[in-house]
Design a protein around this motif. Structure first.
Motif, PDB file in Angstrom:
ATOM      1  N   MET A   1      58.125 142.879  16.500  1.00  0.00           N
ATOM      2  CA  MET A   1      58.364 141.918  15.445  1.00  0.00           C
ATOM      3  C   MET A   1      59.078 142.627  14.291  1.00  0.00           C
ATOM      4  O   MET A   1      58.644 143.674  13.843  1.00  0.00           O
ATOM      5  CB  MET A   1      57.014 141.341  14.988  1.00  0.00           C
ATOM      6  N   ALA A   2      60.151 142.053  13.797  1.00  0.00           N
ATOM      7  CA  ALA A   2      60.911 142.628  12.698  1.00  0.00           C
ATOM      8  C   ALA A   2      60.168 142.430  11.383  1.00  0.00           C
ATOM      9  O   ALA A   2      59.374 141.505  11.229  1.00  0.00           O
ATOM     10  CB  ALA A   2      62.286 141.985  12.620  1.00  0.00           C
ATOM     11  N   ARG A   3      60.470 143.306  10.432  1.00  0.00           N
ATOM     12  CA  ARG A   3      59.750 143.317   9.167  1.00  0.00           C
ATOM     13  C   ARG A   3      60.740 143.655   8.056  1.00  0.00           C
ATOM     14  O   ARG A   3      61.520 144.599   8.194  1.00  0.00           O
ATOM     15  CB  ARG A   3      58.648 144.366   9.300  1.00  0.00           C
ATOM     16  N   ILE A   4      60.706 142.884   6.962  1.00  0.00           N
ATOM     17  CA  ILE A   4      61.554 143.139   5.800  1.00  0.00           C
ATOM     18  C   ILE A   4      60.639 143.300   4.596  1.00  0.00           C
ATOM     19  O   ILE A   4      59.802 142.434   4.320  1.00  0.00           O
ATOM     20  CB  ILE A   4      62.543 141.988   5.547  1.00  0.00           C
ATOM     21  N   GLU A   5      60.801 144.398   3.884  1.00  0.00           N
ATOM     22  CA  GLU A   5      60.005 144.660   2.680  1.00  0.00           C
ATOM     23  C   GLU A   5      60.765 144.132   1.463  1.00  0.00           C
ATOM     24  O   GLU A   5      61.934 144.457   1.276  1.00  0.00           O
ATOM     25  CB  GLU A   5      59.779 146.160   2.514  1.00  0.00           C
TER      26      GLU A   5
ATOM     27  N   GLN B   1      57.683 157.374  11.699  1.00  0.00           N
ATOM     28  CA  GLN B   1      58.861 156.543  11.498  1.00  0.00           C
ATOM     29  C   GLN B   1      58.573 155.232  12.224  1.00  0.00           C
ATOM     30  O   GLN B   1      58.367 155.203  13.438  1.00  0.00           O
ATOM     31  CB  GLN B   1      60.124 157.199  12.050  1.00  0.00           C
ATOM     32  N   ARG B   2      58.502 154.149  11.457  1.00  0.00           N
ATOM     33  CA  ARG B   2      58.091 152.849  11.981  1.00  0.00           C
ATOM     34  C   ARG B   2      59.142 152.285  12.937  1.00  0.00           C
ATOM     35  O   ARG B   2      60.339 152.383  12.667  1.00  0.00           O
ATOM     36  CB  ARG B   2      57.860 151.869  10.837  1.00  0.00           C
ATOM     37  N   THR B   3      58.686 151.655  14.011  1.00  0.00           N
ATOM     38  CA  THR B   3      59.630 151.032  14.947  1.00  0.00           C
ATOM     39  C   THR B   3      60.111 149.677  14.445  1.00  0.00           C
ATOM     40  O   THR B   3      61.168 149.212  14.856  1.00  0.00           O
ATOM     41  CB  THR B   3      58.991 150.847  16.337  1.00  0.00           C
ATOM     42  N   ASP B   4      59.374 149.036  13.515  1.00  0.00           N
ATOM     43  CA  ASP B   4      59.766 147.691  13.072  1.00  0.00           C
ATOM     44  C   ASP B   4      60.807 147.678  11.964  1.00  0.00           C
ATOM     45  O   ASP B   4      61.471 146.686  11.751  1.00  0.00           O
ATOM     46  CB  ASP B   4      58.542 146.854  12.677  1.00  0.00           C
ATOM     47  N   ASN B   5      60.954 148.794  11.226  1.00  0.00           N
ATOM     48  CA  ASN B   5      61.981 148.810  10.178  1.00  0.00           C
ATOM     49  C   ASN B   5      62.693 150.161  10.037  1.00  0.00           C
ATOM     50  O   ASN B   5      63.568 150.302   9.194  1.00  0.00           O
ATOM     51  CB  ASN B   5      61.400 148.355   8.831  1.00  0.00           C
ATOM     52  N   GLY B   6      62.291 151.161  10.812  1.00  0.00           N
ATOM     53  CA  GLY B   6      62.953 152.464  10.790  1.00  0.00           C
ATOM     54  C   GLY B   6      62.584 153.363   9.630  1.00  0.00           C
ATOM     55  O   GLY B   6      63.063 154.488   9.551  1.00  0.00           O
TER      56      GLY B   6
ATOM     57  N   TYR C   1      57.844 138.857   7.882  1.00  0.00           N
ATOM     58  CA  TYR C   1      57.886 139.113   9.320  1.00  0.00           C
ATOM     59  C   TYR C   1      58.728 138.056  10.012  1.00  0.00           C
ATOM     60  O   TYR C   1      58.842 136.926   9.540  1.00  0.00           O
ATOM     61  CB  TYR C   1      56.474 139.133   9.908  1.00  0.00           C
ATOM     62  N   SER C   2      59.277 138.415  11.163  1.00  0.00           N
ATOM     63  CA  SER C   2      60.166 137.509  11.893  1.00  0.00           C
ATOM     64  C   SER C   2      59.446 136.276  12.437  1.00  0.00           C
ATOM     65  O   SER C   2      60.093 135.300  12.793  1.00  0.00           O
ATOM     66  CB  SER C   2      60.868 138.250  13.028  1.00  0.00           C
ATOM     67  N   ASP C   3      58.114 136.270  12.461  1.00  0.00           N
ATOM     68  CA  ASP C   3      57.373 135.098  12.945  1.00  0.00           C
ATOM     69  C   ASP C   3      57.083 134.085  11.831  1.00  0.00           C
ATOM     70  O   ASP C   3      56.401 133.093  12.052  1.00  0.00           O
ATOM     71  CB  ASP C   3      56.070 135.516  13.625  1.00  0.00           C
ATOM     72  N   GLY C   4      57.595 134.346  10.607  1.00  0.00           N
ATOM     73  CA  GLY C   4      57.408 133.427   9.494  1.00  0.00           C
ATOM     74  C   GLY C   4      56.319 133.828   8.519  1.00  0.00           C
ATOM     75  O   GLY C   4      56.222 133.276   7.426  1.00  0.00           O
TER      76      GLY C   4
ATOM     77  N   PRO D   1      50.642 165.419  17.073  1.00  0.00           N
ATOM     78  CA  PRO D   1      51.392 164.190  16.803  1.00  0.00           C
ATOM     79  C   PRO D   1      52.191 163.722  18.014  1.00  0.00           C
ATOM     80  O   PRO D   1      52.848 164.524  18.675  1.00  0.00           O
ATOM     81  CB  PRO D   1      52.329 164.592  15.655  1.00  0.00           C
ATOM     82  N   MET D   2      52.080 162.418  18.301  1.00  0.00           N
ATOM     83  CA  MET D   2      52.866 161.814  19.373  1.00  0.00           C
ATOM     84  C   MET D   2      53.193 160.378  18.991  1.00  0.00           C
ATOM     85  O   MET D   2      52.485 159.765  18.195  1.00  0.00           O
ATOM     86  CB  MET D   2      52.136 161.883  20.705  1.00  0.00           C
ATOM     87  N   THR D   3      54.269 159.860  19.559  1.00  0.00           N
ATOM     88  CA  THR D   3      54.730 158.522  19.210  1.00  0.00           C
ATOM     89  C   THR D   3      53.911 157.450  19.925  1.00  0.00           C
ATOM     90  O   THR D   3      53.128 157.740  20.826  1.00  0.00           O
ATOM     91  CB  THR D   3      56.222 158.351  19.573  1.00  0.00           C
ATOM     92  N   SER D   4      54.137 156.205  19.477  1.00  0.00           N
ATOM     93  CA  SER D   4      53.455 155.047  20.048  1.00  0.00           C
ATOM     94  C   SER D   4      54.424 153.866  20.011  1.00  0.00           C
ATOM     95  O   SER D   4      55.574 154.017  19.601  1.00  0.00           O
ATOM     96  CB  SER D   4      52.203 154.717  19.231  1.00  0.00           C
ATOM     97  N   GLU D   5      53.943 152.683  20.360  1.00  0.00           N
ATOM     98  CA  GLU D   5      54.777 151.483  20.254  1.00  0.00           C
ATOM     99  C   GLU D   5      55.175 151.207  18.807  1.00  0.00           C
ATOM    100  O   GLU D   5      56.188 150.568  18.549  1.00  0.00           O
ATOM    101  CB  GLU D   5      54.041 150.268  20.813  1.00  0.00           C
ATOM    102  N   GLU D   6      54.375 151.680  17.857  1.00  0.00           N
ATOM    103  CA  GLU D   6      54.628 151.419  16.440  1.00  0.00           C
ATOM    104  C   GLU D   6      55.336 152.565  15.729  1.00  0.00           C
ATOM    105  O   GLU D   6      55.715 152.422  14.573  1.00  0.00           O
ATOM    106  CB  GLU D   6      53.309 151.114  15.725  1.00  0.00           C
TER     107      GLU D   6
END
Length: 156
Positions: free
Chosen positions: A1-5, A37-42, A91-94, A113-118
């Motif tokens: 899901m995309a995210r704009i701050e 580093q977030r996957t939803d906004n970089g 968020y892109s879901d409204g 430290p290791m990465t995840s889906e987020e």
């Protein structure tokens, strides 16, 4: 899901939710802070996320740090409480969420430290390296407060 701050943006959409969320400021033995580093906004950020039903808020901090970074921590204190009504996340879901975040101080217990889906990247970052990273101003405030020798937690 995309995210704009949206931060101090008079054109930002009006919030339609408030969710209890945490971030965690944890340092290694060299004084570096754990960032993702977030996957939803970089953007680079402290690990964290929303509280689940049936969970103490400190458990949320431990769980979110483990899920996003692979690192086990224990909560040792409070950096601050961040409730700026001029900071909303769209968020892109409204959903448009007004900020309500508790930033905990944590102690590293174990894990690499290791990465995840987020998180597309996870690493320990020295205070002097922060300027090189894309960090949202509200997150940078939490990080700066974490590094500062404050007697009392920030409330704002």
């Amino acid at each position: 899901m995309a995210r704009i701050e949206h931060f101090n943006n008079p054109e930002a959409p009006k919030p339609n939710s408030i969710v209890v969320a945490v971030t965690v400021f944890v340092q290694d033995d060299q004084g570096r802070v754990l960032l993702i580093q977030r996957t939803d906004n970089g953007l680079w950020a402290l690990p964290g996320g929303a509280q689940d039903f049936g969970e103490y808020i400190a458990e949320t901090a431990v769980r979110e740090t483990r899920e996003e970074t692979g690192v086990e921590i224990e909560v040792t204190g409070l950096v601050g409480i961040y409730t700026n009504p001029n900071h909303v996340v769209e968020y892109s879901d409204g959903e448009v969420r007004q900020q309500f975040s508790i930033c905990f101080r944590g102690r590293y217990v174990l894990g690499d430290p290791m990465t995840s889906e987020e998180s597309s990247a996870v690493r320990w970052v020295a205070q002097g390296e922060l300027e090189e990273l894309s960090i949202h101003p509200s997150m940078r405030l939490r990080i700066d407060h974490g590094f500062a020798p404050r007697a009392d937690p920030y409330i704002g």
